[in-house]
Write an enzyme that holds these catalytic residues in place. Structure first.
Site, short mmCIF file in Angstrom:
data_model
loop_
_atom_site.label_atom_id
_atom_site.label_comp_id
_atom_site.label_asym_id
_atom_site.label_seq_id
_atom_site.Cartn_x
_atom_site.Cartn_y
_atom_site.Cartn_z
N GLY A 1 7.00 1.43 3.21
CA GLY A 1 8.19 1.45 2.37
C GLY A 1 7.93 1.24 0.88
O GLY A 1 8.81 0.75 0.16
N SER A 2 6.74 1.64 0.41
CA SER A 2 6.45 1.41 -1.02
C SER A 2 7.37 2.23 -1.91
O SER A 2 7.80 1.76 -2.97
CB SER A 2 4.99 1.73 -1.33
OG SER A 2 4.74 3.10 -1.14
N SER A 3 7.70 3.45 -1.51
CA SER A 3 8.55 4.27 -2.38
C SER A 3 9.97 3.71 -2.42
O SER A 3 10.61 3.71 -3.49
CB SER A 3 8.55 5.74 -1.92
OG SER A 3 8.79 5.83 -0.55
N ALA A 4 10.47 3.21 -1.30
CA ALA A 4 11.81 2.61 -1.30
C ALA A 4 11.82 1.36 -2.17
O ALA A 4 12.76 1.12 -2.93
CB ALA A 4 12.25 2.26 0.12
N ALA A 5 10.76 0.55 -2.09
CA ALA A 5 10.72 -0.70 -2.87
C ALA A 5 10.74 -0.39 -4.37
O ALA A 5 11.48 -1.02 -5.13
CB ALA A 5 9.50 -1.53 -2.50
N GLY B 1 3.45 3.97 5.29
CA GLY B 1 4.47 3.59 6.26
C GLY B 1 5.07 2.23 6.01
O GLY B 1 5.75 1.67 6.87
N PRO C 1 0.84 -1.20 0.00
CA PRO C 1 0.00 0.00 0.00
C PRO C 1 0.87 1.26 0.00
O PRO C 1 1.91 1.29 0.66
CB PRO C 1 -0.79 -0.10 1.31
CG PRO C 1 -0.69 -1.52 1.73
CD PRO C 1 0.59 -2.07 1.16
N ASP D 1 14.76 2.67 4.93
CA ASP D 1 13.82 2.03 4.00
C ASP D 1 14.56 1.42 2.81
O ASP D 1 14.28 0.29 2.40
CB ASP D 1 12.82 3.06 3.45
CG ASP D 1 11.76 3.43 4.46
OD1 ASP D 1 11.98 3.23 5.66
OD2 ASP D 1 10.70 3.92 4.02
O1 PMV Z 1 6.57 5.93 6.23
P1 PMV Z 1 7.84 5.57 5.55
O2 PMV Z 1 7.81 4.19 5.00
O3 PMV Z 1 8.22 6.59 4.51
O4 PMV Z 1 8.99 5.53 6.66
C1 PMV Z 1 9.56 6.71 7.09
C2 PMV Z 1 10.56 6.52 8.22
C3 PMV Z 1 11.09 7.84 8.76
O5 PMV Z 1 11.97 7.51 9.83
C4 PMV Z 1 9.96 8.70 9.29
C5 PMV Z 1 11.83 8.63 7.69
C6 PMV Z 1 13.16 8.03 7.28
O6 PMV Z 1 13.58 8.32 6.16
O7 PMV Z 1 13.79 7.30 8.06
#
Ligand code: PMV
Length: 310
Positions: A86-90, A84, A80, A130
């Site tokens: 990590g979809s953008s990192a993936a 939170g 999703p 991420d």
């Molecule tokens: O919500 P996400 O998956 O973008 O995770 C962010 C995690 C943070 O610590 C808030 C930001 C980061 O880059 O570490």
């Protein structure tokens, strides 16, 4: 044509504090984003021409990798978005692996490093948690100093992160999603502004770093009741940093009677929470009764994959 995939992640402890260089612990999960990438006449994503701003992570990833030729990219994501997980990192990591594969190489460390730069460029502020988790898979521990199972060290803007592979016991985690998409960049900026003006916020960030280390020890001893207490404390501190949301509190409260502990995960402001439980179905039901979408995820040892395995 190349196939590549990368997993999503959940942060068990330490989100936001990690941006300030505090320790954090994350784990890859069994939901992946898959990319099918081929050289093409113009750059398209899912059949439509890529315009600036449409897919910022793909656009930035292509630019930063210096890959000059047009590509057709098809994305199939089971993670999703903006929740939170990590979809953008993936998607970033899967893209970078695809670009390397098209040039006949595959180097995880450079994928993780460039992936971090891409996230940083798009979000303004970020830690490498991420992108390294999506690259490496399994548990990932970020520490100020270098320890056992060291992977690589990344420095930026006065922060230093030593990234480590971290063996964690198999865990079934329930994710409760608010369905509210909250972009990470503004939430990270909000915490930064609060830390600049409040000693209390700086103390909360430091305590979150300690909780991460205590949580890791407790996980290794399989002291799940202490892990749960620390998750609750971490959740309260994230609320104090202004990244909570009433729906997350409601889901945490609904999960707690059937869980060791629960907390928001990732950037917050909406997004998702996690619960550590032996009673997954009851937690799923409790969150759904409060209007959330809930599901069970398993941890995933495999990071980025290319070719048939992906
Ligand atoms: O919500 P996400 O998956 O973008 O995770 C962010 C995690 C943070 O610590 C808030 C930001 C980061 O880059 O570490």
């Amino acid at each position: 044509m190349v196939l590549a995939s990368a997993p999503g992640k959940l942060i068990l402890f330490g989100e936001h504090a990690v941006v300030f260089g505090e320790p954090a612990l994350s784990v890859a999960i069994s939901l992946r984003t898959r990319l099918e990438t081929a050289l093409s006449e113009k750059t398209t994503v899912n059949g439509r021409e890529l315009k600036r701003g449409d897919f910022p992570y793909l656009d930035a990833g292509i630019r930063r990798s210096g890959f000059g030729e047009p590509l057709s990219i098809n994305i199939d994501s089971h993670i999703p978005e903006a929740s939170g997980m990590g979809s953008s990192a993936a998607v970033t990591v899967a893209l970078l692996a695809s670009l390397q594969a098209l040039q006949g190489s595959f180097d995880k460390e450079s994928i993780a490093r460039i992936g971090f730069e891409v996230e940083l460029g798009v979000q303004g502020r970020a830690s490498p948690i991420d992108t390294t988790t999506a690259t490496q898979g399994g548990g990932i521990l970020l520490l100020k100093d270098r320890g056992e199972d060291f992977l690589w060290r990344i420095e930026k803007g006065g922060s230093v992160w030593n990234l480590h592979a971290c063996h964690l016991p198999d865990m079934k985690l329930v994710v409760g999603s608010t369905g509210i998409e909250a972009a990470t960049g503004p939430l990270v900026a909000r915490v930064r502004a609060l830390a600049n003006r409040q000693e209390k916020a700086r103390a909360a960030i430091g305590r979150i770093g300690e909780i991460t280390l205590e949580g890791l020890q407790a996980l290794r001893r399989a002291d799940l009741s202490l892990v749960g207490d620390l998750m609750r404390e971490n959740h309260a501190l994230l609320n104090a940093l202004g990244v909570g949301h009433p729906m997350l509190d409601a889901f945490v409260a609904a999960a707690l009677p059937h869980s060791y502990g629960a907390k928001l995960t990732g950037a917050g402001g909406g997004g998702s929470m996690i619960a550590l439980t032996d009673n997954a179905q009851r937690v799923v039901d409790a969150i759904q009764n409060r209007g959330g979408r809930a599901f069970v995820v398993a941890t995933e040892p495999r990071g980025v994959l290319v070719g048939d395995e992906a």
